[in-house]
Enzyme design. Structure first.
Site, short mmCIF file in Angstrom:
data_model
loop_
_atom_site.label_atom_id
_atom_site.label_comp_id
_atom_site.label_asym_id
_atom_site.label_seq_id
_atom_site.Cartn_x
_atom_site.Cartn_y
_atom_site.Cartn_z
N SER A 117 15.34 107.34 -59.82
CA SER A 117 14.73 108.67 -59.90
C SER A 117 13.25 108.63 -60.26
CB SER A 117 15.52 109.51 -60.88
OG SER A 117 16.86 109.50 -60.47
N ASP A 172 17.58 111.02 -57.37
CA ASP A 172 18.64 111.84 -57.99
C ASP A 172 18.73 113.24 -57.39
OD1 ASP A 172 16.20 112.51 -59.14
OD2 ASP A 172 16.92 112.51 -61.21
N ARG A 230 4.77 105.25 -58.04
CA ARG A 230 4.27 105.27 -59.42
C ARG A 230 5.45 105.50 -60.36
NH1 ARG A 230 2.94 110.08 -57.06
NH2 ARG A 230 4.15 111.83 -57.84
C1 BGC Z 1 10.58 111.59 -60.77
C2 BGC Z 1 11.53 112.05 -59.67
C3 BGC Z 1 12.87 112.44 -60.25
C4 BGC Z 1 12.68 113.44 -61.39
C5 BGC Z 1 14.00 113.87 -62.02
C6 BGC Z 1 10.54 112.61 -61.91
O1 BGC Z 1 9.78 112.11 -62.96
O2 BGC Z 1 9.29 111.41 -60.27
O3 BGC Z 1 11.68 111.05 -58.70
O4 BGC Z 1 13.66 113.01 -59.24
O5 BGC Z 1 11.85 112.88 -62.38
O6 BGC Z 1 14.70 112.80 -62.55
#
Ligand code: BGC
Length: 530
Positions: free
Chosen positions: A156, A209, A171
């Site tokens: 995620s 996610d 990142r």
């Molecule tokens: C990330 C996402 C993720 C979200 C929720 C963010 O910090 O960049 O990729 O879906 O958090 O978990």
């Protein structure tokens, strides 16, 4: 200045008016379009290439792992071949030092180790049989493919997806900072560590996610058509939605199925408006951002998600404490104090430590409606070591915490509204059922009235209004990230065969009647749909 007046001033700075909400939506739509046009935009709008579909007849054991922020989860799903399955999982907290490890290897070795422990604990027989086979194996190509677990990897963080099981990290977010991993294929990183342990596991699918949440919600939501958006409002925040292929103007690198005319897009909306054109920006938002490993990035997330709200509150309170004219948590204002007690803050109080306040404190503050705010005052004593706080102290704390939570909910409405408007579903004369949105995460689950505050904001948005808001159904898709990843993993094996996204969604929905994914109980094992 009296505490009450000072509190009002602070609360005012967190106000996010109806007009602000509407401006936010317009800019969100603009930045979405920009992300669909080119790489490197503030909102990444990442194409996911999800095309293969389960049809409920698959049999066998699949795995999913979920690296999301605070915890790492390992699950296995036993598919029974009749659309039912059995899900088993374990959860372990990620040690803080690994979030900022020197090398990617350190983190991924830890993850692979958890997979090994899980296999030994929950699938001992399968695991032992595999080891025996390996030891007696005469063929040089090693174990047979069918004995290998297919694993869906929910990762995620923003990833440039290059295929169903290939994607490079753009990142880190949510306090992770391992520069060595940036630009690398995270599936390969995990596979390498799994192979070092000789585990019978193939990383078959890479899933954000939000994509998992969208899939799981589509699978389980009532009605004919699937969900349009899967969103997380937890430690971080993000959304994945179904976009028309014709709107995706930037080149798509990987192979994909064009038959549905749609593709799931991972918006990475945490980085909406990093330029701060429309996002609110209090002095405490500025302070918080500067103290993070990624200043200037994830600016929307830093105002909305659970990882940050406690810290915004903490910084605000600290500023008030520093002001000698403000009587917060100072005994002189404590008219309702027990006359023998003295308000004081312990030196070791988490209020003095960066990230010391958990967002759950905001939930406690919002939930306490007792006349004396006794629950909140107990929480201040027990967990923040602020002793004998007065009613006025607690009222001020509650008002400020509430303003921060409310601003987060109204900002969340901006993203949801923009996506609803982008899909055009409100004007679709064919659509005679609710527009379904699946959400997950600690804020939507535990912060009192978070969804109500989102709806309140939706009602004032141009193009949505009272009527539109009534047609939007925001439902919890609990643990969608784990289940969604497993669902995608189970069909990743079918990727070679041509299957369409339309089948995917319709098969998922067909199976929904028999299998309820919305409720995953706390204990580690459950049988779904049995
Ligand atoms: C990330 C996402 C993720 C979200 C929720 C963010 O910090 O960049 O990729 O879906 O958090 O978990």
């Amino acid at each position: 200045m009296a505490l009450e007046t000072q509190t009002k001033t602070v609360v005012g700075q967190f106000e996010y008016s109806d007009e602000d909400v509407n401006k936010g939506v317009a800019e969100f739509l603009r930045q979405m379009a920009e992300g669909l046009e080119k790489d490197g935009a503030s909102m990444s709008q990442i194409p996911t290439y999800v095309t293969a579909v389960p049809n409920g007849t698959e049999k066998g054991l699949y795995m999913a792992v979920d690296l999301g922020g605070t915890n790492f989860r390992v699950c296995s799903i036993q598919l029974n071949g009749d659309t039912t399955f059995r899900l088993t999982y374990t959860k372990v907290a990620i040690p803080r030092e690994l979030m900022v490890a020197k090398t990617a290897e350190e983190l991924f070795a830890f993850l692979a180790k958890q997979v090994e422990i899980f296999l030994r604990t929950h699938h001992g027989e399968h695991f032992e049989a595999h080891i025996r086979r390996r030891m007696t194996m005469s063929s040089p190509e090693g174990f047979k493919d069918e004995n290998v677990f297919r694993l869906g990897f929910t990762f995620s963080f923003p990833v440039q997806q290059l295929g169903i099981n290939k994607g490079t990290l753009i990142r880190w977010t949510k306090g992770f900072d391992i520069p060595d991993a940036v630009g690398k294929d995270v599936c390969a990183l995990l596979q390498t560590e799994i192979d070092k342990l000789h585990l019978p596991v193939k990383v078959a699918a890479l899933v954000n996610d939000t994509v998992g949440t969208l899939m799981a919600r589509s699978y389980s939501s009532p009605g004919k058509s699937g969900a349009i958006l899967g969103a997380i409002f937890g430690t971080g925040t993000n959304g994945a939605y179904v976009e028309k292929l014709s709107n995706i103007k930037k080149p798509l690198a990987g192979e994909y199925d064009k038959s549905t005319g749609e593709m799931v897009i991972n918006t990475e909306w945490g980085s909406f408006d990093n330029q701060l054109k429309v996002l609110p920006n209090t002095p405490w938002d500025v302070q918080l951002d500067l103290a993070t490993p990624n200043p200037g990035i994830q600016m929307y997330e830093k105002r909305v998600s659970g990882m940050y709200l406690g810290e915004i509150l903490r910084l605000t309170v600290i500023d008030l404490l520093k002001n000698p004219d403000v009587a917060l948590f100072k005994d002189d204002n404590s008219s309702y104090n027990d006359w023998k007690s003295t308000t004081n803050i312990a030196e070791h109080s988490p209020i003095y430590k960066q990230w010391g306040l958990d967002t759950s404190v905001l939930s406690v503050a919002a939930a306490d409606s007792t006349p004396e705010l006794s629950i909140l005052r107990q929480e201040l004593e027990a967990n923040l070591h602020i002793y004998a706080p007065s009613l006025e102290d607690a009222q001020a704390f509650k008002a400020i915490a509430g303003a921060i939570g409310r601003r987060a909910a109204r900002l969340s409405a901006v993203a949801i509204a923009a996506i609803v408007l982008q899909t055009g579903k409100l004007n679709d004369p064919e659509l005679d059922e609710p527009i379904d949105i699946g959400v997950d995460g600690s804020l939507v689950e535990h912060y009192p009235y978070f969804r109500d505050m989102i709806y309140e904001a939706l009602r004032v948005i141009k193009g949505i209004g009272e009527e539109g808001a009534k047609r939007i159904r925001i439902g919890i898709a609990k643990d969608g990230s784990g289940v969604g990843a497993a669902l995608i993993a189970l069909v990743a094996a079918r990727m070679e065969k041509s299957t369409s996204t339309a089948d995917f969604i319709s098969d998922l929905r067909l199976n929904a009647k028999k299998t309820d994914l919305t409720a995953v109980p706390e204990d580690s094992e459950l049988a779904a749909g049995e």
